[in-house]
Write an enzyme that holds these catalytic residues in place. Structure first.
Site, PDB file in Angstrom:
ATOM      1  NE  ARG A 124      70.067  93.328 148.897  1.00  0.00           N
ATOM      2  CZ  ARG A 124      69.745  94.510 149.430  1.00  0.00           C
ATOM      3  NH1 ARG A 124      68.675  95.143 148.994  1.00  0.00           N
ATOM      4  NH2 ARG A 124      70.459  95.016 150.399  1.00  0.00           N
ATOM      5  CE  LYS A 146      78.668  74.664 137.143  1.00  0.00           C
ATOM      6  NZ  LYS A 146      79.764  73.693 136.936  1.00  0.00           N
ATOM      7  CD  GLU A 188      84.347  73.086 127.528  1.00  0.00           C
ATOM      8  OE1 GLU A 188      83.765  72.073 127.963  1.00  0.00           O
ATOM      9  OE2 GLU A 188      84.898  73.931 128.277  1.00  0.00           O
ATOM     10  CE  LYS A 230      76.108  73.815 130.863  1.00  0.00           C
ATOM     11  NZ  LYS A 230      77.226  74.733 130.835  1.00  0.00           N
ATOM     12  CD  GLU A 240      79.373  70.986 139.271  1.00  0.00           C
ATOM     13  OE1 GLU A 240      79.199  71.717 138.287  1.00  0.00           O
ATOM     14  OE2 GLU A 240      80.469  70.804 139.809  1.00  0.00           O
ATOM     15  NE  ARG A 244      75.853  72.862 135.660  1.00  0.00           N
ATOM     16  CZ  ARG A 244      75.315  74.051 135.488  1.00  0.00           C
ATOM     17  NH1 ARG A 244      74.200  74.366 136.134  1.00  0.00           N
ATOM     18  NH2 ARG A 244      75.861  74.941 134.689  1.00  0.00           N
ATOM     19  CG  ASN A 248      82.734  70.227 136.248  1.00  0.00           C
ATOM     20  OD1 ASN A 248      82.486  71.215 135.565  1.00  0.00           O
ATOM     21  ND2 ASN A 248      82.196  70.026 137.439  1.00  0.00           N
ATOM     22  CG  HIS A 251      86.201  71.471 132.913  1.00  0.00           C
ATOM     23  ND1 HIS A 251      85.816  70.625 131.896  1.00  0.00           N
ATOM     24  CD2 HIS A 251      85.798  72.706 132.533  1.00  0.00           C
ATOM     25  CE1 HIS A 251      85.201  71.336 130.948  1.00  0.00           C
ATOM     26  NE2 HIS A 251      85.177  72.595 131.317  1.00  0.00           N
ATOM     27  CG  HIS A 255      89.365  74.672 135.719  1.00  0.00           C
ATOM     28  ND1 HIS A 255      88.229  74.575 136.494  1.00  0.00           N
ATOM     29  CD2 HIS A 255      88.943  75.141 134.521  1.00  0.00           C
ATOM     30  CE1 HIS A 255      87.183  74.973 135.790  1.00  0.00           C
ATOM     31  NE2 HIS A 255      87.591  75.311 134.591  1.00  0.00           N
ATOM     32  CG  HIS A 269      88.076  77.164 129.289  1.00  0.00           C
ATOM     33  ND1 HIS A 269      88.363  76.771 130.581  1.00  0.00           N
ATOM     34  CD2 HIS A 269      86.897  76.554 128.965  1.00  0.00           C
ATOM     35  CE1 HIS A 269      87.402  75.975 131.016  1.00  0.00           C
ATOM     36  NE2 HIS A 269      86.505  75.827 130.063  1.00  0.00           N
TER      37      HIS A 269
HETATM   38  P1  NAD Z   1      86.168  84.384 124.988  1.00  0.00           P
HETATM   39  O1  NAD Z   1      84.913  84.920 125.482  1.00  0.00           O
HETATM   40  O2  NAD Z   1      87.446  84.974 125.501  1.00  0.00           O
HETATM   41  O3  NAD Z   1      86.169  84.483 123.404  1.00  0.00           O
HETATM   42  C1  NAD Z   1      87.295  84.058 122.686  1.00  0.00           C
HETATM   43  C2  NAD Z   1      87.862  85.168 121.790  1.00  0.00           C
HETATM   44  O4  NAD Z   1      87.056  85.252 120.622  1.00  0.00           O
HETATM   45  C3  NAD Z   1      87.867  86.553 122.404  1.00  0.00           C
HETATM   46  O5  NAD Z   1      89.012  87.224 121.961  1.00  0.00           O
HETATM   47  C4  NAD Z   1      86.623  87.210 121.803  1.00  0.00           C
HETATM   48  O6  NAD Z   1      86.725  88.591 121.745  1.00  0.00           O
HETATM   49  C5  NAD Z   1      86.612  86.597 120.431  1.00  0.00           C
HETATM   50  N1  NAD Z   1      85.308  86.457 119.802  1.00  0.00           N
HETATM   51  C6  NAD Z   1      84.160  86.092 120.373  1.00  0.00           C
HETATM   52  N2  NAD Z   1      83.211  85.910 119.448  1.00  0.00           N
HETATM   53  C7  NAD Z   1      83.768  86.209 118.258  1.00  0.00           C
HETATM   54  C8  NAD Z   1      83.307  86.176 116.922  1.00  0.00           C
HETATM   55  N3  NAD Z   1      82.073  85.751 116.611  1.00  0.00           N
HETATM   56  N4  NAD Z   1      84.164  86.540 115.937  1.00  0.00           N
HETATM   57  C9  NAD Z   1      85.435  86.910 116.228  1.00  0.00           C
HETATM   58  N5  NAD Z   1      85.942  86.922 117.469  1.00  0.00           N
HETATM   59  C10 NAD Z   1      85.108  86.573 118.472  1.00  0.00           C
HETATM   60  O7  NAD Z   1      86.308  82.812 125.248  1.00  0.00           O
HETATM   61  P2  NAD Z   1      85.314  81.572 125.132  1.00  0.00           P
HETATM   62  O8  NAD Z   1      86.151  80.462 124.666  1.00  0.00           O
HETATM   63  O9  NAD Z   1      84.080  81.903 124.421  1.00  0.00           O
HETATM   64  O10 NAD Z   1      84.900  81.323 126.657  1.00  0.00           O
HETATM   65  C11 NAD Z   1      85.869  80.938 127.610  1.00  0.00           C
HETATM   66  C12 NAD Z   1      85.336  81.245 128.979  1.00  0.00           C
HETATM   67  O11 NAD Z   1      84.119  80.536 129.188  1.00  0.00           O
HETATM   68  C13 NAD Z   1      86.272  80.837 130.095  1.00  0.00           C
HETATM   69  O12 NAD Z   1      86.399  81.886 131.002  1.00  0.00           O
HETATM   70  C14 NAD Z   1      85.565  79.666 130.750  1.00  0.00           C
HETATM   71  O13 NAD Z   1      85.851  79.547 132.115  1.00  0.00           O
HETATM   72  C15 NAD Z   1      84.129  80.001 130.501  1.00  0.00           C
HETATM   73  N6  NAD Z   1      83.225  78.851 130.549  1.00  0.00           N
HETATM   74  C16 NAD Z   1      82.113  78.973 131.306  1.00  0.00           C
HETATM   75  C17 NAD Z   1      81.198  77.944 131.351  1.00  0.00           C
HETATM   76  C18 NAD Z   1      79.936  78.108 132.127  1.00  0.00           C
HETATM   77  O14 NAD Z   1      79.213  77.125 132.283  1.00  0.00           O
HETATM   78  N7  NAD Z   1      79.620  79.290 132.587  1.00  0.00           N
HETATM   79  C19 NAD Z   1      81.429  76.770 130.623  1.00  0.00           C
HETATM   80  C20 NAD Z   1      82.576  76.686 129.854  1.00  0.00           C
HETATM   81  C21 NAD Z   1      83.483  77.738 129.829  1.00  0.00           C
HETATM   82  N1  GLY Z   2      80.594  73.850 132.140  1.00  0.00           N
HETATM   83  C1  GLY Z   2      80.190  73.024 133.226  1.00  0.00           C
HETATM   84  C2  GLY Z   2      78.835  73.334 133.731  1.00  0.00           C
HETATM   85  O1  GLY Z   2      78.156  74.212 133.258  1.00  0.00           O
HETATM   86  O2  GLY Z   2      78.399  72.715 134.659  1.00  0.00           O
END
Ligand code: NAD
Ligand code: GLY
Length: 370
Positions: A124, A146, A188, A230, A240, A244, A248, A251, A255, A269
Site C-alpha cells: 500500500r 507521475k 524535453e 518543473k 494536474e 501542470r 504536456n 505530448h 503520444h 519518446h
Molecule cells: P529509458 O529509460 O528507456 O532510457 C533510454 C535508454 O538509455 C535505455 O536503453 C536505457 O537502458 C539507456 N540508459 C539509461 N541511462 C543510461 C546511461 N547513463 N548510459 C547509457 N545508457 C543509458 O528512456 P528515457 O528517455 O529516460 O525515458 C522515457 C520514459 O519516460 C517514457 O516511458 C516516458 O513516458 C517517461 N516519461 C515520464 C515522465 C514523468 O513525468 N513521469 C515525463 C517524461 C517522460
Molecule cells: N511530464 C509531464 C508532467 O510531469 O506533468
C-alpha cells in the site's frame, strides 16, 4: 569534489530535494541516508544501466551502512508494462520488502516510472528515490511524482501520483548515454523554454550543441533550469488540475505517434515529443495564434540539433491522420470528449486549449506527414 545544486520541490509533507551535480553516484549513500525510514534499500535498474553504474551505487550505499539488494530488468519502453510490473512486484515480495524499505530507481524514465508505480502500490505504498541517468529523466520524469505504465490502450494510462523522497541527478552519467537518447532528452529540455521561458530557449539556441557534445556546465545549467521550472509548476498543481498540463506541450501529438508505432522503440519518446512540439506550433500558427516565424524557429532548432521534426519513415508504420486522431481521443487528457492541446502564442507563451477543431488538427498532420 564538484558542487551540488540543491532545488526544493515544496509539497508539504511530500516535499523533497532535487540534487544536481557531477559524481553524485559516489556520494549517494550519504545523500540518501537522511531520508531513509530504515537503512535498507533495493536498487532497481535495467540491463544497460546496471553494468555501468550499479556497483558504484552499491558501494556508495554500503559506505553509508545501508543494506542494499538489487533487481535488474530488461532495458526499453516495453518493460513499462503490466507483465514487468507484476514481475518486479513479485521479486520485491520474494525479497521480503518491508514498509520501511526504500526502492531506488537507477536508470531512465522507464525505470523511474515503473519503480515509482511499484512503490506506490506495494504494501500500500513505500518510499522511493530517483537516480535518473538519462537527460530526459534528469530534466523531467524523475521530478513531479507521475508514475505508471503503458497498456495496449496507450501510454501512461495506468499509474499513480507518488512523489519520490529524493532525486539524485549525477550529470556524469550522461557521458555514457547514446547520442540519440541524449537528443531525445534535449527535446524535453527545450520544452521548458518554449512553455514560459523564452530566454532559456534563446540560450539553448546558442548552447544546445555544446551541451549535447558534453559541456558539463551547460548540462548543469540546463538540468537545474528545467528542474526548477518543473518543480515550480508541480508545487502549484501537483495533480494536474490546471497549469501542470502545460508540461504536456507536444505530448498530445507525440503520444499518438508513439502509440502508432506500438512502442516498438523505433521512435524514442523524446523524438516523438520533438515532432509533437513542432506540430503544436504549426497548429498554433495555422490558427493565427502564433507568429509563423516562431514556429520556424522551433523547427529549425530541433532540426539543427539532429531531432526529427516530422514523422520519420518506419518499417511497418503507415502514418495516417485519422488513426493518429483516434489515438489522441484515447488520451487521458480528453475531457467531455474534447482533446486537450497545449498551444503557443509564441516562444515562451504556451497555453491550454480545449476547443480545437479536428479539421485543423488533421490539416496539420497531413502537412507534416511526408
Ligand atoms: P529509458 O529509460 O528507456 O532510457 C533510454 C535508454 O538509455 C535505455 O536503453 C536505457 O537502458 C539507456 N540508459 C539509461 N541511462 C543510461 C546511461 N547513463 N548510459 C547509457 N545508457 C543509458 O528512456 P528515457 O528517455 O529516460 O525515458 C522515457 C520514459 O519516460 C517514457 O516511458 C516516458 O513516458 C517517461 N516519461 C515520464 C515522465 C514523468 O513525468 N513521469 C515525463 C517524461 C517522460
Ligand atoms: N511530464 C509531464 C508532467 O510531469 O506533468
Amino acid at each position: 569534489m564538484s558542487e551540488i545544486d540543491t532545488l526544493h520541490l515544496a509539497l508539504g509533507e511530500r516535499s523533497y530535494d532535487i540534487l544536481v551535480g557531477g559524481g553524485l553516484l559516489d556520494r549517494a549513500g550519504e545523500l540518501a541516508l537522511p531520508v531513509l525510514k530504515s537503512p535498507g534499500a533495493i536498487i532497481v535498474s535495467d540491463d544497460n544501466v546496471a553494468p555501468l553504474y550499479l556497483e558504484r551505487l552499491r558501494q556508495s550505499l554500503a559506505g553509508a551502512k545501508i543494506d542494499c539488494r538489487d533487481v535488474v530488468l530488461p532495458a526499453g519502453e516495453q518493460t513499462k508494462n503490466f507483465r514487468h510490473l507484476e514481475e518486479l512486484i513479485n521479486r520485491l515480495l520474494d525479497m521480503k520488502v518491508e514498509r520501511g524499505t526504500t526502492l531506488i530507481a537507477l536508470g531512465g524514465g522507464v525505470i523511474g516510472d515503473l519503480v515509482g508505480f511499484a512503490a506506490s502500490v506495494i504494501l500500500r505504498g513505500i518510499d522511493f528515490i530517483q537516480v535518473p541517468t538519462t537527460l530526459l529523466s534528469q530534466v523531467d520524469s524523475s521530478v513531479g511524482g507521475k508514475t505508471g505504465i503503458d497498456t495496449r490502450h496507450g501510454k501512461n494510462l495506468v499509474g499513480a501520483f507518488h512523489q519520490p523522497r529524493l532525486v539524485i541527478a549525477d550529470l556524469e552519467t550522461l557521458d555514457s548515454l547514446p547520442a540519440a537518447e541524449l537528443r531525445a532528452g534535449y527535446a524535453e529540455t527545450a520544452k521548458y523554454g518554449l512553455i514560459n521561458d523564452a530566454g532559456f530557449f534563446a540560450w539553448l539556441e546558442d548552447a544546445g550543441k555544446s551541451l549535447l557534445d558534453g559541456d558539463i556546465d551547460a548540462r548543469r545549467r540546463a538540468v537545474t533550469t528545467s528542474c526548477r521550472a518543473k518543480a515550480d509548476i508541480v508545487a502549484e498543481d501537483e495533480r494536474e488540475t490546471g497549469k501542470r498540463a502545460l508540461l504536456n506541450l507536444g505530448h498530445t501529438f507525440g503520444h499518438a505517434l508513439e502509440a502508432e508505432t506500438g512502442f516498438c522503440g523505433a521512435l524514442l519518446h523524446g523524438e516523438a515529443v520533438a515532432i509533437g512540439i513542432v506540430m503544436a506550433f504549426e497548429l498554433s500558427a495555422r490558427l493565427g495564434l502564433c507568429p509563423p516565424q516562431d514556429t520556424a524557429r522551433v523547427r529549425a532548432h530541433y532540426s539543427e540539433v539532429g531531432l526529427p521534426t516530422d514523422p520519420p519513415a518506419i518499417e511497418g508504420v503507415d502514418w495516417n491522420p485519422d488513426r493518429l486522431i483516434g489515438h489522441m481521443s484515447a488520451d487521458k487528457k480528453v475531457e467531455a470528449g474534447a482533446i486537450t492541446f497545449i498551444l503557443a502564442r509564441g516562444i515562451g507563451e504556451a497555453f491550454i486549449a480545449r476547443d480545437i477543431g479536428l479539421d485543423d488538427v488533421r490539416a496539420v498532420l497531413e502537412s507534416c506527414i511526408i
